[in-house]
Write an enzyme that holds these catalytic residues in place. Structure first.
Site, PDB file in Angstrom:
ATOM      1  N   HIS A  17       8.634   5.852   6.807  1.00  0.00           N
ATOM      2  CA  HIS A  17       9.537   5.369   5.862  1.00  0.00           C
ATOM      3  C   HIS A  17      10.650   4.769   6.556  1.00  0.00           C
ATOM      4  O   HIS A  17      11.099   3.657   6.145  1.00  0.00           O
ATOM      5  CB  HIS A  17      10.217   6.363   4.936  1.00  0.00           C
ATOM      6  CG  HIS A  17       9.477   7.329   4.211  1.00  0.00           C
ATOM      7  ND1 HIS A  17       9.168   8.575   4.353  1.00  0.00           N
ATOM      8  CD2 HIS A  17       8.650   6.881   3.284  1.00  0.00           C
ATOM      9  CE1 HIS A  17       8.407   9.034   3.083  1.00  0.00           C
ATOM     10  NE2 HIS A  17       7.892   7.878   2.671  1.00  0.00           N
ATOM     11  N   LYS A  41       5.576  15.531  -9.291  1.00  0.00           N
ATOM     12  CA  LYS A  41       5.042  15.564  -7.742  1.00  0.00           C
ATOM     13  C   LYS A  41       5.441  17.103  -7.302  1.00  0.00           C
ATOM     14  O   LYS A  41       5.274  17.380  -6.158  1.00  0.00           O
ATOM     15  CB  LYS A  41       5.434  14.718  -6.742  1.00  0.00           C
ATOM     16  CG  LYS A  41       4.504  13.747  -6.568  1.00  0.00           C
ATOM     17  CD  LYS A  41       4.831  12.533  -5.381  1.00  0.00           C
ATOM     18  CE  LYS A  41       3.777  11.753  -5.052  1.00  0.00           C
ATOM     19  NZ  LYS A  41       4.144  11.088  -3.870  1.00  0.00           N
ATOM     20  N   ARG A  96      -0.478   1.811   3.542  1.00  0.00           N
ATOM     21  CA  ARG A  96      -0.914   2.626   4.575  1.00  0.00           C
ATOM     22  C   ARG A  96      -2.605   2.357   4.231  1.00  0.00           C
ATOM     23  O   ARG A  96      -2.773   2.669   3.029  1.00  0.00           O
ATOM     24  CB  ARG A  96      -0.831   4.002   4.649  1.00  0.00           C
ATOM     25  CG  ARG A  96       0.418   4.423   5.576  1.00  0.00           C
ATOM     26  CD  ARG A  96       0.989   5.631   5.129  1.00  0.00           C
ATOM     27  NE  ARG A  96       0.989   5.815   3.705  1.00  0.00           N
ATOM     28  CZ  ARG A  96       1.490   7.169   2.759  1.00  0.00           C
ATOM     29  NH1 ARG A  96       1.632   8.165   3.562  1.00  0.00           N
ATOM     30  NH2 ARG A  96       1.398   7.041   1.489  1.00  0.00           N
ATOM     31  N   SER A 134       4.375  12.391   4.011  1.00  0.00           N
ATOM     32  CA  SER A 134       5.019  13.469   3.786  1.00  0.00           C
ATOM     33  C   SER A 134       4.338  14.759   3.410  1.00  0.00           C
ATOM     34  O   SER A 134       4.639  15.747   3.896  1.00  0.00           O
ATOM     35  CB  SER A 134       6.147  13.014   2.526  1.00  0.00           C
ATOM     36  OG  SER A 134       6.907  11.930   2.803  1.00  0.00           O
TER      37      SER A 134
HETATM   38  P1  ADP Z   1       6.004   7.775  -3.622  1.00  0.00           P
HETATM   39  O1  ADP Z   1       6.015   9.164  -4.311  1.00  0.00           O
HETATM   40  O2  ADP Z   1       6.307   6.816  -4.385  1.00  0.00           O
HETATM   41  O3  ADP Z   1       4.484   7.178  -3.254  1.00  0.00           O
HETATM   42  P2  ADP Z   1       6.873   8.429  -0.915  1.00  0.00           P
HETATM   43  O4  ADP Z   1       7.964   8.949  -0.462  1.00  0.00           O
HETATM   44  O5  ADP Z   1       5.267   9.040  -0.586  1.00  0.00           O
HETATM   45  O6  ADP Z   1       6.907   7.913  -2.469  1.00  0.00           O
HETATM   46  O7  ADP Z   1       6.409   6.864  -0.221  1.00  0.00           O
HETATM   47  C1  ADP Z   1       7.440   5.707  -0.493  1.00  0.00           C
HETATM   48  C2  ADP Z   1       6.839   4.358   0.037  1.00  0.00           C
HETATM   49  O8  ADP Z   1       6.684   4.550   1.472  1.00  0.00           O
HETATM   50  C3  ADP Z   1       5.475   4.191  -0.664  1.00  0.00           C
HETATM   51  O9  ADP Z   1       5.320   2.879  -0.699  1.00  0.00           O
HETATM   52  C4  ADP Z   1       4.529   4.567   0.642  1.00  0.00           C
HETATM   53  O10 ADP Z   1       3.186   3.977   0.589  1.00  0.00           O
HETATM   54  C5  ADP Z   1       5.319   4.332   1.715  1.00  0.00           C
HETATM   55  N1  ADP Z   1       4.943   5.066   2.807  1.00  0.00           N
HETATM   56  C6  ADP Z   1       4.949   6.409   3.056  1.00  0.00           C
HETATM   57  N2  ADP Z   1       4.479   6.987   4.411  1.00  0.00           N
HETATM   58  C7  ADP Z   1       4.302   5.847   5.022  1.00  0.00           C
HETATM   59  C8  ADP Z   1       4.047   5.400   6.236  1.00  0.00           C
HETATM   60  N3  ADP Z   1       3.775   6.176   7.348  1.00  0.00           N
HETATM   61  N4  ADP Z   1       4.165   4.080   6.810  1.00  0.00           N
HETATM   62  C9  ADP Z   1       4.437   3.156   5.869  1.00  0.00           C
HETATM   63  N5  ADP Z   1       4.698   3.272   4.579  1.00  0.00           N
HETATM   64  C10 ADP Z   1       4.731   4.304   4.037  1.00  0.00           C
END
Ligand code: ADP
Length: 172
Positions: A17, A41, A96, A134
């Site tokens: 992130h 979630k 990803r 995460s």
């Molecule tokens: P959500 O529940 O909205 O998917 P996340 O916190 O899991 O929320 O992810 C937020 C954004 O960050 C999403 O677009 C996800 O694809 C991106 N993201 C999560 N981990 C990574 C990573 N390792 N590299 C790039 N983007 C990421």
């Protein structure tokens, strides 16, 4: 001024992130990291905890000149309504591998229908952070594994504290 909203659950915020926020800072004037309630979630951290952790990570992990262009806000509403409220026309998402694609593709399509004036911009995950999620960070931490290459030491400690707290709550 070009305002980008980076929405997510951030449960917890990872180096993946942080990399997206850092790279997006090169594309827009202001980034609003929008921490979603996302009760569906069942997040490990509460909304206010996640918001606070994201703020701390940005302060500690980004150069000052970038950090001052990043705002962190929790939100409960529809994403397009939130964008409207903060006058953002750009949604930033990270992508990803293939697994993210279908979900992101659908969400972008729905948001475009809801508000055609807002565009979603995807940043491909950096090679180094491609495999960080995460969800897996939480699983590894719960089982006592080393998460130091995925999250900061602050977040790693908070994960341990949170798991201890939850396990005490369950026993009590
Ligand atoms: P959500 O529940 O909205 O998917 P996340 O916190 O899991 O929320 O992810 C937020 C954004 O960050 C999403 O677009 C996800 O694809 C991106 N993201 C999560 N981990 C990574 C990573 N390792 N590299 C790039 N983007 C990421």
């Amino acid at each position: 001024m070009r305002v980008g909203v980076y929405p997510g659950t951030f449960d917890p915020i990872t180096f993946g992130h942080m990399d997206i926020i850092h790279r997006a800072a090169g594309l827009v004037d202001k980034i609003i990291v929008a921490v979603a309630a996302n009760a569906g979630k069942e997040p490990l951290f509460t909304l206010s905890e996640r918001e606070k952790i994201v703020k701390q990570e940005i302060e500690a992990g980004l150069p000052v000149s970038e950090a001052k262009r990043v705002e962190v806000t929790a939100f409960h509403s529809l994403l397009t309504h939130f964008c409207h409220k903060v006058q953002a026309k750009i949604i930033i998402r990270g992508l990803r591998a293939i697994s993210d694609f279908e979900y992101e593709f659908q969400m972008t399509g729905m948001n475009a229908r809801l508000d055609p004036g807002i565009d979603t911009v995807f940043l491909m995950a950096s090679e180094k952070y491609q495999f960080i999620s995460s969800r897996f960070v939480k699983e590894i931490s719960l089982l006592g594994g080393d998460v130091s290459s995925f999250v900061s030491h602050r977040v790693a400690n908070l994960l341990q504290t949170q798991f201890k707290k939850k396990s005490l709550e369950n026993k009590g």
